[in-house]
Design a protein around this motif. Sequence first.
Motif, PDB file in Angstrom:
ATOM      1  N   PRO A  13       0.962  -1.133  -0.180  1.00 21.30           N
ATOM      2  CA  PRO A  13      -0.086  -0.001  -0.025  1.00 21.30           C
ATOM      3  C   PRO A  13       0.919   1.228  -0.104  1.00 21.30           C
ATOM      4  O   PRO A  13       2.037   1.266   0.566  1.00 21.30           O
ATOM      5  CB  PRO A  13      -0.614  -0.303   1.152  1.00 21.30           C
ATOM      6  N   ASP A  14       0.254   2.446  -0.482  1.00 21.85           N
ATOM      7  CA  ASP A  14       1.028   3.445  -0.498  1.00 21.85           C
ATOM      8  C   ASP A  14       1.167   4.054   0.745  1.00 21.85           C
ATOM      9  O   ASP A  14       0.220   4.117   1.726  1.00 21.85           O
ATOM     10  CB  ASP A  14       0.412   4.529  -1.329  1.00 21.85           C
ATOM     11  N   PRO A  15       2.075   4.917   1.269  1.00 22.35           N
ATOM     12  CA  PRO A  15       2.238   5.447   2.589  1.00 22.35           C
ATOM     13  C   PRO A  15       1.313   6.477   2.609  1.00 22.35           C
ATOM     14  O   PRO A  15       0.603   6.943   1.716  1.00 22.35           O
ATOM     15  CB  PRO A  15       3.524   6.158   2.555  1.00 22.35           C
ATOM     16  N   GLU A  16       0.635   6.577   3.904  1.00 20.31           N
ATOM     17  CA  GLU A  16      -0.180   7.563   4.337  1.00 20.31           C
ATOM     18  C   GLU A  16       0.567   8.950   4.520  1.00 20.31           C
ATOM     19  O   GLU A  16       1.868   9.049   4.935  1.00 20.31           O
ATOM     20  CB  GLU A  16      -0.896   7.089   5.735  1.00 20.31           C
ATOM     21  N   VAL A  17       0.009  10.081   4.344  1.00 20.06           N
ATOM     22  CA  VAL A  17       0.735  11.314   4.346  1.00 20.06           C
ATOM     23  C   VAL A  17      -0.273  12.190   5.071  1.00 20.06           C
ATOM     24  O   VAL A  17      -1.559  12.365   4.754  1.00 20.06           O
ATOM     25  CB  VAL A  17       0.899  11.743   2.735  1.00 20.06           C
ATOM     26  N   ARG A  18       0.335  12.825   6.001  1.00 21.92           N
ATOM     27  CA  ARG A  18      -0.389  14.054   6.639  1.00 21.92           C
ATOM     28  C   ARG A  18       0.348  15.045   6.927  1.00 21.92           C
ATOM     29  O   ARG A  18       1.388  14.946   7.598  1.00 21.92           O
ATOM     30  CB  ARG A  18      -0.767  13.471   7.921  1.00 21.92           C
ATOM     31  N   PRO A  19      -0.014  16.496   6.481  1.00 22.27           N
ATOM     32  CA  PRO A  19       1.030  17.624   6.553  1.00 22.27           C
ATOM     33  C   PRO A  19       0.742  17.948   8.206  1.00 22.27           C
ATOM     34  O   PRO A  19       0.004  17.594   8.968  1.00 22.27           O
ATOM     35  CB  PRO A  19       0.080  18.688   6.049  1.00 22.27           C
ATOM     36  N   VAL A  20       1.792  18.283   8.628  1.00 16.24           N
ATOM     37  CA  VAL A  20       2.024  18.650   9.924  1.00 16.24           C
ATOM     38  C   VAL A  20       1.105  19.945  10.229  1.00 16.24           C
ATOM     39  O   VAL A  20       0.961  20.825   9.499  1.00 16.24           O
ATOM     40  CB  VAL A  20       3.554  18.850  10.596  1.00 16.24           C
ATOM     41  N   GLY A  21       0.653  19.917  11.832  1.00 15.71           N
ATOM     42  CA  GLY A  21      -0.038  21.114  12.361  1.00 15.71           C
ATOM     43  C   GLY A  21       0.972  22.102  12.518  1.00 15.71           C
ATOM     44  O   GLY A  21       2.173  21.927  12.680  1.00 15.71           O
ATOM     45  N   GLY A  22       0.345  23.469  13.289  1.00 20.88           N
ATOM     46  CA  GLY A  22       1.050  24.390  13.451  1.00 20.88           C
ATOM     47  C   GLY A  22       2.144  24.232  14.470  1.00 20.88           C
ATOM     48  O   GLY A  22       3.157  24.828  14.161  1.00 20.88           O
ATOM     49  N   THR A  23       1.758  23.406  15.675  1.00 19.84           N
ATOM     50  CA  THR A  23       2.841  23.288  16.685  1.00 19.84           C
ATOM     51  C   THR A  23       4.022  22.349  16.165  1.00 19.84           C
ATOM     52  O   THR A  23       4.998  22.377  16.408  1.00 19.84           O
ATOM     53  CB  THR A  23       1.960  22.570  17.810  1.00 19.84           C
ATOM     54  N   GLU A  24       3.433  21.182  15.364  1.00 15.01           N
ATOM     55  CA  GLU A  24       4.331  20.426  15.101  1.00 15.01           C
ATOM     56  C   GLU A  24       5.392  21.085  13.945  1.00 15.01           C
ATOM     57  O   GLU A  24       6.630  20.737  13.866  1.00 15.01           O
ATOM     58  CB  GLU A  24       3.618  19.226  14.052  1.00 15.01           C
ATOM     59  N   HIS A  25       4.887  22.115  13.116  1.00 13.72           N
ATOM     60  CA  HIS A  25       5.789  22.882  12.316  1.00 13.72           C
ATOM     61  C   HIS A  25       6.508  23.407  12.820  1.00 13.72           C
ATOM     62  O   HIS A  25       7.854  23.574  12.513  1.00 13.72           O
ATOM     63  CB  HIS A  25       4.955  23.721  11.270  1.00 13.72           C
ATOM     64  N   SER A  26       6.349  24.201  14.179  1.00 11.96           N
ATOM     65  CA  SER A  26       7.290  24.937  15.015  1.00 11.96           C
ATOM     66  C   SER A  26       8.605  24.054  15.365  1.00 11.96           C
ATOM     67  O   SER A  26       9.617  24.434  15.379  1.00 11.96           O
ATOM     68  CB  SER A  26       6.524  25.781  16.006  1.00 11.96           C
ATOM     69  N   TRP A  27       8.133  22.794  15.560  1.00 16.00           N
ATOM     70  CA  TRP A  27       8.963  21.754  16.262  1.00 16.00           C
ATOM     71  C   TRP A  27      10.019  21.159  14.779  1.00 16.00           C
ATOM     72  O   TRP A  27      11.190  21.156  15.031  1.00 16.00           O
ATOM     73  CB  TRP A  27       8.553  20.571  16.917  1.00 16.00           C
ATOM     74  N   CYS A  28       9.271  21.309  13.739  1.00 17.14           N
ATOM     75  CA  CYS A  28      10.295  20.778  12.523  1.00 17.14           C
ATOM     76  C   CYS A  28      11.058  22.133  12.256  1.00 17.14           C
ATOM     77  O   CYS A  28      12.246  21.737  11.510  1.00 17.14           O
ATOM     78  CB  CYS A  28       9.011  20.729  11.186  1.00 17.14           C
ATOM     79  N   ARG A  29      10.768  23.182  12.702  1.00 18.79           N
ATOM     80  CA  ARG A  29      11.772  24.328  12.423  1.00 18.79           C
ATOM     81  C   ARG A  29      12.745  24.281  13.500  1.00 18.79           C
ATOM     82  O   ARG A  29      14.091  24.735  13.139  1.00 18.79           O
ATOM     83  CB  ARG A  29      10.995  25.601  12.393  1.00 18.79           C
ATOM     84  N   ALA A  30      12.393  23.900  14.647  1.00 13.92           N
ATOM     85  CA  ALA A  30      13.480  23.933  15.828  1.00 13.92           C
ATOM     86  C   ALA A  30      14.569  23.051  15.840  1.00 13.92           C
ATOM     87  O   ALA A  30      15.521  23.250  16.352  1.00 13.92           O
ATOM     88  CB  ALA A  30      12.698  23.998  17.181  1.00 13.92           C
ATOM     89  N   VAL A  31      14.291  21.691  15.454  1.00 19.53           N
ATOM     90  CA  VAL A  31      14.938  20.637  15.757  1.00 19.53           C
ATOM     91  C   VAL A  31      16.305  20.607  14.961  1.00 19.53           C
ATOM     92  O   VAL A  31      17.562  20.458  15.490  1.00 19.53           O
ATOM     93  CB  VAL A  31      14.095  19.156  15.407  1.00 19.53           C
ATOM     94  N   PRO A  32      16.084  21.124  13.570  1.00 17.95           N
ATOM     95  CA  PRO A  32      17.583  21.292  13.008  1.00 17.95           C
ATOM     96  C   PRO A  32      18.258  22.077  13.409  1.00 17.95           C
ATOM     97  O   PRO A  32      19.552  22.088  13.334  1.00 17.95           O
ATOM     98  CB  PRO A  32      16.903  21.549  11.662  1.00 17.95           C
ATOM     99  N   GLY A  33      17.891  23.227  14.299  1.00 16.59           N
ATOM    100  CA  GLY A  33      18.788  24.089  15.024  1.00 16.59           C
ATOM    101  C   GLY A  33      19.452  23.630  16.335  1.00 16.59           C
ATOM    102  O   GLY A  33      20.200  24.224  16.891  1.00 16.59           O
ATOM    103  N   GLY A  34      18.807  22.612  16.841  1.00 19.40           N
ATOM    104  CA  GLY A  34      19.472  21.831  18.052  1.00 19.40           C
ATOM    105  C   GLY A  34      18.364  21.803  19.171  1.00 19.40           C
ATOM    106  O   GLY A  34      18.923  21.260  20.347  1.00 19.40           O
ATOM    107  N   THR A  35      17.121  22.047  19.032  1.00 18.63           N
ATOM    108  CA  THR A  35      16.432  22.035  20.068  1.00 18.63           C
ATOM    109  C   THR A  35      15.340  20.891  19.717  1.00 18.63           C
ATOM    110  O   THR A  35      14.434  21.224  18.785  1.00 18.63           O
ATOM    111  CB  THR A  35      15.590  23.318  20.647  1.00 18.63           C
ATOM    112  N   GLY A  36      15.082  19.917  20.569  1.00 19.90           N
ATOM    113  CA  GLY A  36      13.993  19.077  20.348  1.00 19.90           C
ATOM    114  C   GLY A  36      14.269  17.640  19.817  1.00 19.90           C
ATOM    115  O   GLY A  36      13.572  16.747  19.311  1.00 19.90           O
ATOM    116  N   VAL A  37      15.646  17.239  20.008  1.00 23.68           N
ATOM    117  CA  VAL A  37      16.341  15.877  19.916  1.00 23.68           C
ATOM    118  C   VAL A  37      16.015  15.136  21.277  1.00 23.68           C
ATOM    119  O   VAL A  37      16.752  15.309  22.048  1.00 23.68           O
ATOM    120  CB  VAL A  37      17.525  15.707  19.395  1.00 23.68           C
TER     121      VAL A  37
END
Length: 466
Positions: A13-37
Amino acid sequence: MSSKQANTDAQVPDPEVRPVGGTEHSWCRAVPGGTGVTVLALLLSKPPNLALLQNALDNLQVSHPILRSKLHFDSTTNIYSFVTPATPHVQIQPFDLASTAEIIRRLADPSVSPFHLIVEHEMEQNSWRDNAETAVMFASVYDLSGEEWVVVLRLHTGACDRTAAAAVLRELLGLVGGGTGRELGGKSKVNLGVEDCIPSGKTNKPFWARGVDMLGYSLNSFRLANLNFLDVDSPRRSQFLRLQMNLDETNRFLACCKSRGIGVCGALAAAGLIAACASKNLPDDQWEKYAVVTLIDCRPDLEPSFNSHGLGFYHSAILNTHDIRGGEKLWELANRTYMSFVNAKKSSKHFTDMADLNFLMCRAIENPGLTPSSSLRTSLISVFEDPVIDNSTEMHREIGLEDYVGCASAHGVGPSMAIFETIRDGQLNCPCVYPSPLHSREQVQGLVDDMKRILVDASSCEDGES
């Protein structure tokens, strides 16, 4: 392509896909910079059964689809999505004795244990820094000495908050400690984001009020005091220390909190404020304004509500500021810090201000100069509303579990110290994560020691005035 191969491909089956929400998006922005691992690390005195451990991880991924998801970034739309395949894919990465020894040698610090250094090493392994599609969970096993081993799960905080991480740890120990991997009920879809589960009307805020609050948050940020910065220019990594009390100290501390109607988070925050202010040796009449962030597990208040096994990120935050000068009494300040949080929560600020704080977090990431000394510090301290309470079992002893740590990196945007409150076997045991070399281990150890002294002394006073 043969008909047999076509039939095989059609069954996937094809993978399920869901766009992230607002709070999830902020963590997607934060983790590459070093916060949230997020790191969950287990110290074992018995060699782990890798086949059993892999089977347990497979079961966890089947039961919780977000653990088998990958975070995908579409550079054309700037949208992150959870891409969830139908089958587990996370594989354990083993590090033999020589490889582990080299990591320990590189991080050599005689003031902490090899297990401690492995936890800090894992917080630095940022798999999400540059990749367009990356798994949300990784697993590793380190051979420390042929007599001790470390099992580590590393997770993206946007997919697994503190409550979820504690649930994953409990389930993993249950699966491994039971001797065989038990079958868990599987799901195909990732749960909805927190914004989609907030009850109707809870996020309503008049436009003018939103503007006033945003202005207030922004202006206050320039007035906030911080723990003294030691090195604002060098590359940063997360380190941690522990705030620990023995059983008797913890019992007295918890009894004092209960008798005064003060949450553990309020007392810890107050001790941190007093210790930070005292570290500066300021005149008694000089005031400083400090910020405290309290993180709230929203699961019970959502529609549909989730229990702790509803994995994902369902925390929100309340930011309060406090004017501090030398000479405050712990319980008086703890009551003030805790009640300001309680009143804000009663006003649903953890819902009404969620989008505002997410926006400001992303603004700080984009413009570090908006924070003091471009430090990316948004508060002095962060705490959780409720501690994780854990009691060891005979099963833990059977698998040789000697110690464990659960915490997350904080050397990108965030506080000077993030406290992960845990009461383990009746004893307070809190990992305290801080950005190094912005702050040094010696500096933070002094702060943590002072906090413990303040808490123990105040809990020992029979007159209740401290």
